[in-house]
Design a protein around this motif. Structure first.
Motif, PDB file in Angstrom:
ATOM      1  N   ASP A 144     -54.986 -65.462  73.754  1.00 50.11           N
ATOM      2  CA  ASP A 144     -53.823 -65.283  72.868  1.00 50.11           C
ATOM      3  C   ASP A 144     -52.531 -65.203  73.687  1.00 50.11           C
ATOM      4  OD1 ASP A 144     -52.517 -64.975  70.421  1.00 50.11           O
ATOM      5  OD2 ASP A 144     -52.679 -62.796  70.457  1.00 50.11           O
ATOM      6  N   ARG A 146     -48.933 -66.075  74.599  1.00 56.02           N
ATOM      7  CA  ARG A 146     -47.741 -66.558  73.906  1.00 56.02           C
ATOM      8  C   ARG A 146     -46.586 -65.622  74.246  1.00 56.02           C
ATOM      9  NH1 ARG A 146     -47.976 -63.363  69.029  1.00 56.02           N
ATOM     10  NH2 ARG A 146     -50.069 -62.489  68.772  1.00 56.02           N
ATOM     11  N   THR A 149     -46.976 -61.858  73.777  1.00 62.26           N
ATOM     12  CA  THR A 149     -47.906 -61.077  74.597  1.00 62.26           C
ATOM     13  C   THR A 149     -47.486 -61.035  76.063  1.00 62.26           C
ATOM     14  OG1 THR A 149     -49.389 -62.994  74.840  1.00 62.26           O
ATOM     15  CG2 THR A 149     -49.869 -61.447  73.068  1.00 62.26           C
ATOM     16  N   ALA A 166     -57.966 -61.168  70.681  1.00 62.20           N
ATOM     17  CA  ALA A 166     -57.885 -62.237  69.684  1.00 62.20           C
ATOM     18  C   ALA A 166     -59.153 -63.073  69.668  1.00 62.20           C
ATOM     19  CB  ALA A 166     -56.670 -63.120  69.976  1.00 62.20           C
ATOM     20  N   ASP A 170     -61.120 -63.557  66.341  1.00 58.37           N
ATOM     21  CA  ASP A 170     -61.192 -64.922  65.831  1.00 58.37           C
ATOM     22  C   ASP A 170     -62.631 -65.364  65.614  1.00 58.37           C
ATOM     23  OD1 ASP A 170     -58.484 -65.227  65.763  1.00 58.37           O
ATOM     24  OD2 ASP A 170     -58.340 -66.524  67.523  1.00 58.37           O
ATOM     25  N   ALA A 176     -58.923 -70.218  65.272  1.00 60.75           N
ATOM     26  CA  ALA A 176     -57.484 -70.498  65.258  1.00 60.75           C
ATOM     27  C   ALA A 176     -57.000 -70.964  63.896  1.00 60.75           C
ATOM     28  CB  ALA A 176     -57.160 -71.542  66.325  1.00 60.75           C
ATOM     29  N   ARG A 179     -55.288 -68.320  61.790  1.00 61.92           N
ATOM     30  CA  ARG A 179     -54.088 -67.671  62.285  1.00 61.92           C
ATOM     31  C   ARG A 179     -52.853 -68.154  61.522  1.00 61.92           C
ATOM     32  NH1 ARG A 179     -54.369 -67.638  68.924  1.00 61.92           N
ATOM     33  NH2 ARG A 179     -56.211 -66.303  69.126  1.00 61.92           N
ATOM     34  N   VAL A 183     -48.472 -68.139  65.309  1.00 61.26           N
ATOM     35  CA  VAL A 183     -49.398 -67.758  66.372  1.00 61.26           C
ATOM     36  C   VAL A 183     -50.256 -68.952  66.775  1.00 61.26           C
ATOM     37  CG1 VAL A 183     -51.332 -66.252  66.984  1.00 61.26           C
ATOM     38  CG2 VAL A 183     -49.423 -65.352  65.640  1.00 61.26           C
ATOM     39  N   SER A 187     -52.091 -72.398  70.414  1.00 57.18           N
ATOM     40  CA  SER A 187     -53.520 -72.623  70.618  1.00 57.18           C
ATOM     41  C   SER A 187     -53.765 -73.904  71.403  1.00 57.18           C
ATOM     42  CB  SER A 187     -54.241 -72.701  69.275  1.00 57.18           C
ATOM     43  OG  SER A 187     -54.107 -71.497  68.558  1.00 57.18           O
ATOM     44  N   SER A 205     -52.002 -72.555  76.767  1.00 54.52           N
ATOM     45  CA  SER A 205     -51.148 -71.672  75.970  1.00 54.52           C
ATOM     46  C   SER A 205     -49.946 -71.184  76.772  1.00 54.52           C
ATOM     47  CB  SER A 205     -51.958 -70.470  75.466  1.00 54.52           C
ATOM     48  OG  SER A 205     -52.997 -70.886  74.612  1.00 54.52           O
TER      49      SER A 205
END
Length: 375
Positions: A144, A146, A149, A166, A170, A176, A179, A183, A187, A205
């Motif tokens: 996860d 991004r 984070t 995640a 998930d 994904a 989501r 978010v 992916s 990512s």
């Protein structure tokens, strides 16, 4: 206190964590400000949705993941203090307790119109890849990565937060495809088709994250999650000549087949190589967050006009010396050590702070040293 309430109605979790304001939430996790009454310190608590917390397979995977994450000590990963299961508002929930980070996230910077320079992206990218390398060496995939984070602490050092959570959630909620679009747009192509995640999924990512840091846009975004995911399958990452020496590096990291991408070490080395033709980075002006930034909500928050944002939310005096003078690597990693026209200020050898000397020269000065370290 079986319902998770302290005397007087003040929320208390696991008999010690006094819950405060909600800092953010996603479909599966709520992020809460909290105070550890036993140790007398501010912390941040993540509460997993009660429905997921009640699943035996989630409980087992959660325990295994957190034990593994707890064993990974790295300056660019947040400290994990505690985790477990406890009653909360009449339900039993899984929770984690971690380091309170107050410097805002990369998401906050981007949303305030602060695109990073290529030099700043090099430094931030190397720091993030060092964290990912530490996880990958332990067989962990973050799942996860991004802007939401990548979070800065009060010391202005970036941490890669929420490792592995995640991926677990998930696996039981549909991957994904379930989501929200803001978010899902980070992916990897393999995640888009429901294939298992691999370390290079994190590389993809982070590549998209760095592209957004440069341009404030993310490639392949469609009007829905399904469109966003399908747009990246079997498609090369569009790169611009404006990326300069970073163009070839990002193109390789963003390839649709995971086996064609860099590893974390290779990506960091490539960034270090690209630094040779870039000027020294300016320090980042971090956002002074009252709490650790939200992940899912922050990702979907509308951008604000930096000309009208409250001045009190800025930290113009906070300078991350590692971002200002590039990175001195830690001795436990193969990743680049860039002693670029700097001196070590504390001499600890493990978490050094650095300062730039007068008469700064271009980053190419020390590439020979960096190459020797990486050899």
């Amino acid at each position: 206190m079986s319902d998770g309430q302290a005397p007087g109605g003040t929320p208390l979790l696991a008999g010690r964590y006094r819950i405060g304001a909600r800092l953010g939430s996603s479909v599966d996790i709520t992020l809460m400000d909290a105070f550890d009454e036993r140790l007398g310190r501010q912390v941040v608590v993540r509460l997993v949705h009660p429905d997921l917390s009640g699943m035996a397979n989630v409980q087992q995977q959660f325990k295994e993941l957190l034990l593994a994450v707890e064993s990974v000590q790295h300056p660019n990963l947040p400290l994990l203090y505690d985790f477990g299961r406890a009653p909360w508002n009449g339900r039993v929930v899984l929770y984690t307790v971690g380091e309170r980070l107050t410097g805002g996230s990369l998401r906050d910077l981007i949303d305030r119109g602060r695109a990073l320079t290529p030099s700043q992206v090099v430094v931030l990218g190397i720091e993030a890849f060092k964290a990912l390398d530490a996880l990958h060496r332990r067989g962990l995939v973050h799942g996860d990565v991004r802007p939401g984070t990548l979070v800065f602490g009060a010391d202005s050092r970036v941490r890669v937060t929420d490792a592995g959570l995640a991926a677990i959630l998930d696996s039981v909620s549909g991957g994904a495809a379930t989501r929200i679009n803001d978010v899902a747009k980070y992916s990897s192509p393999e995640a888009a088709v429901g294939a298992p995640l691999v370390p290079q999924s994190d590389i993809y990512s982070l590549c998209l994250t760095l592209v957004e840091a440069l341009t404030r846009t993310v490639p392949f975004v469609g009007e829905s999650t399904a469109a966003t995911l399908s747009n990246r399958v079997d498609r090369l990452l569009p790169v611009s000549a404006e990326f300069g020496p970073l163009a070839a590096v990002l193109e390789r990291a963003g390839r649709p087949n995971w086996s064609d991408r860099w590893t974390a070490v290779e990506f960091a080395r490539a960034l270090a190589g690209a630094a040779g033709s870039l000027p020294p980075p300016e320090p980042l002006r971090l956002v002074s967050a009252g709490g650790e930034p939200d992940t899912a909500e922050a990702a979907s928050a509308p951008a604000t006009d930096p000309a009208t944002e409250p001045a009190a939310e800025l930290q113009p005096e906070v300078v991350n010396p590692e971002l200002a003078a590039l990175v001195i690597g830690d001795p436990t990693s193969d990743l680049p050590m860039l002693p670029l026209d700097i001196t070590i200020a504390d001499g600890s050898g493990t978490l050094p702070f650095v300062r730039r000397r007068r008469g700064r020269r271009r980053l190419a000065i020390a590439l020979g040293v960096a190459v020797a370290v990486l050899a």
